[in-house]
Enzyme design. Structure first.
Site, short mmCIF file in Angstrom:
data_model
loop_
_atom_site.label_atom_id
_atom_site.label_comp_id
_atom_site.label_asym_id
_atom_site.label_seq_id
_atom_site.Cartn_x
_atom_site.Cartn_y
_atom_site.Cartn_z
N ASP A 60 10.01 -5.83 2.89
CA ASP A 60 8.63 -6.18 2.59
C ASP A 60 8.34 -5.87 1.13
O ASP A 60 8.27 -4.70 0.73
CB ASP A 60 7.68 -5.40 3.50
CG ASP A 60 6.24 -5.89 3.40
OD1 ASP A 60 5.95 -6.68 2.48
OD2 ASP A 60 5.42 -5.49 4.24
N SER A 81 -1.47 -4.73 7.38
CA SER A 81 -1.65 -5.13 5.99
C SER A 81 -2.97 -4.60 5.42
O SER A 81 -3.18 -3.39 5.39
CB SER A 81 -1.55 -6.64 5.87
OG SER A 81 -1.48 -7.05 4.52
N HIS A 93 6.76 -8.87 5.80
CA HIS A 93 5.36 -8.54 6.06
C HIS A 93 4.86 -9.14 7.37
O HIS A 93 4.40 -8.43 8.27
CB HIS A 93 4.51 -9.03 4.89
CG HIS A 93 3.24 -8.25 4.70
ND1 HIS A 93 3.22 -6.92 4.33
CD2 HIS A 93 1.93 -8.61 4.84
CE1 HIS A 93 1.98 -6.50 4.23
NE2 HIS A 93 1.17 -7.51 4.55
#
Length: 577
Positions: A358, A188, A384
């Site tokens: 995602d 991320s 995610h």
């Protein structure tokens, strides 16, 4: 404390009243391990639950922040082994891992099975694993210049992560391990920080063998809830009014303390669904109970405002300190433009592994802003957080990471060099696209990415005593293991192979979609035909496939008299000399 205990007990009683008896029985079976992971106090405590020894390190950034680093360099039972400490020690390739927004290094290891823990699996494969932390979080909440109680301490954004935290942490790791380079795995925001760092520090491209981006973040489309999304995009600075100018969402720790764990898990799931439309269906309830207590860590409100500036402007940019009113003359791009992170300048090999479900990843937009050697791989139906804690993360994600590390770790990514019969062959990895024309000058459209995406595969070529190894990319349907040929930049989707002996020499023909071989002696390309020629072998690329053999040079399957005549003249001169 009595108030916290009172709220905790009431929330537990309410949950048990509303839940089924089957659910209570299932939770009781996993309660011991889940509780141990959930209640672990820190990174070292989590590692000890699974029998691993962890070191703690502290690095000081150029602007005075003290960052906590964690190291996992030893397999179980090898704690006394000297690893990467100089002469006489065991040398291991180094991997650096970095967490996402509002997280710390614990998110990588708060799992309920060792097999699904990526750092532990990397250690078992012989890597020296380091895990970093951002300034302001649980392990980095200290500075030599300001106090966490001051606004000055929290005055940081992604810019500071890129200019200080990541490069200073990597320099410390390389210095401690006496290594010249390492491999980077980010999750991320940990990927965004690496994108930014590599783009503004050109010298760091030589210090990373490969950059593996899990659930990569660069320019998200926005939030799922339209009302909140519109409000934030209209004025990202509204977050300062809601949360102040220090740490954001500090009250999460309070709610975690007063709520019964299953209630807290349900609250987090509802929030993630409201903001990002994530279902969490790929993560088991037991895993959520173990991991969610380690999910949140402190960061600045300014770093979140930075993300909403990126979302509003649809551009991976530096923090905008001079935010203009919507009707201000200075707000127009003609008079004012925020500096972008020049991510197309990145030279380090990049492997993107992203989820098909995602909402924070727009792969088409991302690939437009990344260099052409980027490799992308989709994991269908993954969201995610699945890249950290999904039930099948070990079978769907880990192989992509291991393949990329095996292909690139410890190699010169600027110019992959492989020796064959005393000669150097240089290879250059490329993205694999459906319909890729092989023309370097034309950038393929992101919409043309094949449905299977791409992955990294290693192969070896062997002919007449020569051996060559290179890195190439192909779709999952085309993975056929070891090869006896290199891969041309051909759009042909099928693979065929025929082996035959002519004049006692084994010849092979193959056709693939995929990579690129660049000979150091001669390289010619014309339309759909490309050939590469060396002194001891011939590699011929054409619509009909690829041929490797010994003898007269071939182009498009037809003998080339010009090249053949040159060979005769060269051989004659050699005999005379």
């Amino acid at each position: 404390q009595p108030i916290i205990r009172f709220c905790y007990n009431r929330s537990r009683n309410l949950f048990n009243l509303l839940s089924s008896s089957q659910g209570r029985q299932a939770r009781s079976k996993q309660r011991t391990l889940v509780s141990s992971v959930a209640n672990a106090s820190d990174f070292v405590d989590l590692c000890s639950l699974f029998g691993y020894y962890a070191e703690e390190h502290v690095v000081q950034t150029g602007d005075g922040y003290l960052l906590g680093l964690h190291r996992l360099g030893w397999k179980k039972g090898q704690e006394g082994l000297r690893v990467n400490t100089g002469e006489g020690s065991t040398l291991k390739p180094v991997v650096y891992m970095h967490h996402g927004l509002l997280m710390n290094s614990e998110v990588w290891i708060c799992l309920t099975e060792t097999e699904r823990c990526l750092p532990f699996m990397l250690v078992e494969k012989g890597y020296d694993v380091w895990l970093g932390n951002n300034r302001g979080n649980k392990y980095s909440k200290k500075s030599t210049r300001s106090s966490p109680a001051s606004n000055a301490f929290w005055d940081f954004s992604i810019d500071q992560f890129a200019f200080h935290d990541i490069p200073d942490s990597i320099e410390y790791v390389l210095g401690t391990t006496s290594q010249s380079s390492l491999s980077y795995i980010g999750f991320s925001q940990g990927t965004a920080q690496a994108f930014a760092t590599l783009s503004i520090h050109p010298n760091f491209n030589d210090k990373l063998d490969v950059f593996i981006a899990l659930a990569p973040a660069m320019s998200p489309a926005g939030l799922h809830n339209s009302v909140v999304d519109a409000l934030i995009k209209a004025s990202p600075d509204v977050l300062f009014l809601a949360f102040g100018r220090r740490s954001i969402l500090s009250s999460v720790t309070m709610w975690q303390a007063i709520l019964y764990p299953p209630v807290f898990v349900r609250l987090i799931d509802i929030s993630l669904g409201f903001l990002f439309n994530w279902t969490g269906k790929n993560i088991s309830t037991h895993q959520k109970l173990a991991a969610y207590p380690h999910l949140y860590s402190f960061t600045s409100t300014k770093s979140v405002v930075h993300w909403f500036q990126i979302i509003r402007n649809k551009c991976f940019q530096m923090y905008d300190d001079d935010t203009q009113a919507p009707l201000s003359l200075g707000a127009t791009e003609r008079y004012y433009k925020v500096t972008k992170f020049p991510t197309r300048n990145i030279k380090t090999p990049i492997v993107l592994v992203y989820g098909g479900s995602d909402s924070l990843v727009d792969i088409a937009v991302m690939l437009k802003e990344l260099p052409r050697h980027t490799v992308a791989k989709e994991i269908p139906h993954f969201e995610h957080l699945d890249f950290l804690w999904a039930e099948h993360v070990d079978t769907l994600v880990f192989p992509q990471v291991f393949d990329a590390l095996e292909a690139y770790a410890g190699r010169d990514h600027q110019q992959q060099k492989y020796l064959t019969n005393g000669r150097i062959i240089d290879t250059e990895p490329w993205r694999s696209y459906q319909g890729f024309s092989g023309d370097e000058s034309s950038s393929p459209m992101p919409a043309e990415i094949s449905e299977g995406k791409t992955r990294v595969e290693r192969s070896s070529a062997s002919r007449a005593g020569a051996s060559v190894e290179l890195v190439h990319h192909t779709s999952p349907a085309q993975l056929v293991g070891r090869r006896e040929a290199t891969t041309p930049p051909s759009p042909l989707p099928s693979i065929w192979r025929s082996d035959q002996k002519q004049d006692g020499v084994q010849k092979s023909k193959q056709r693939w979609s995929g990579s690129w071989l660049k000979g150091d002696r001669r390289h010619r390309r014309s339309g759909s035909t490309s050939s590469s020629r060396s002194t001891d072998s011939l590699v011929k690329f054409s619509e009909g496939g690829i041929s490797i053999g010994v003898g007269k040079p071939m182009i498009g399957g037809i003998n080339s008299p010009d090249l053949a005549q040159k060979d005769q003249v060269r051989n004659s001169n050699r005999r005379k000399s």
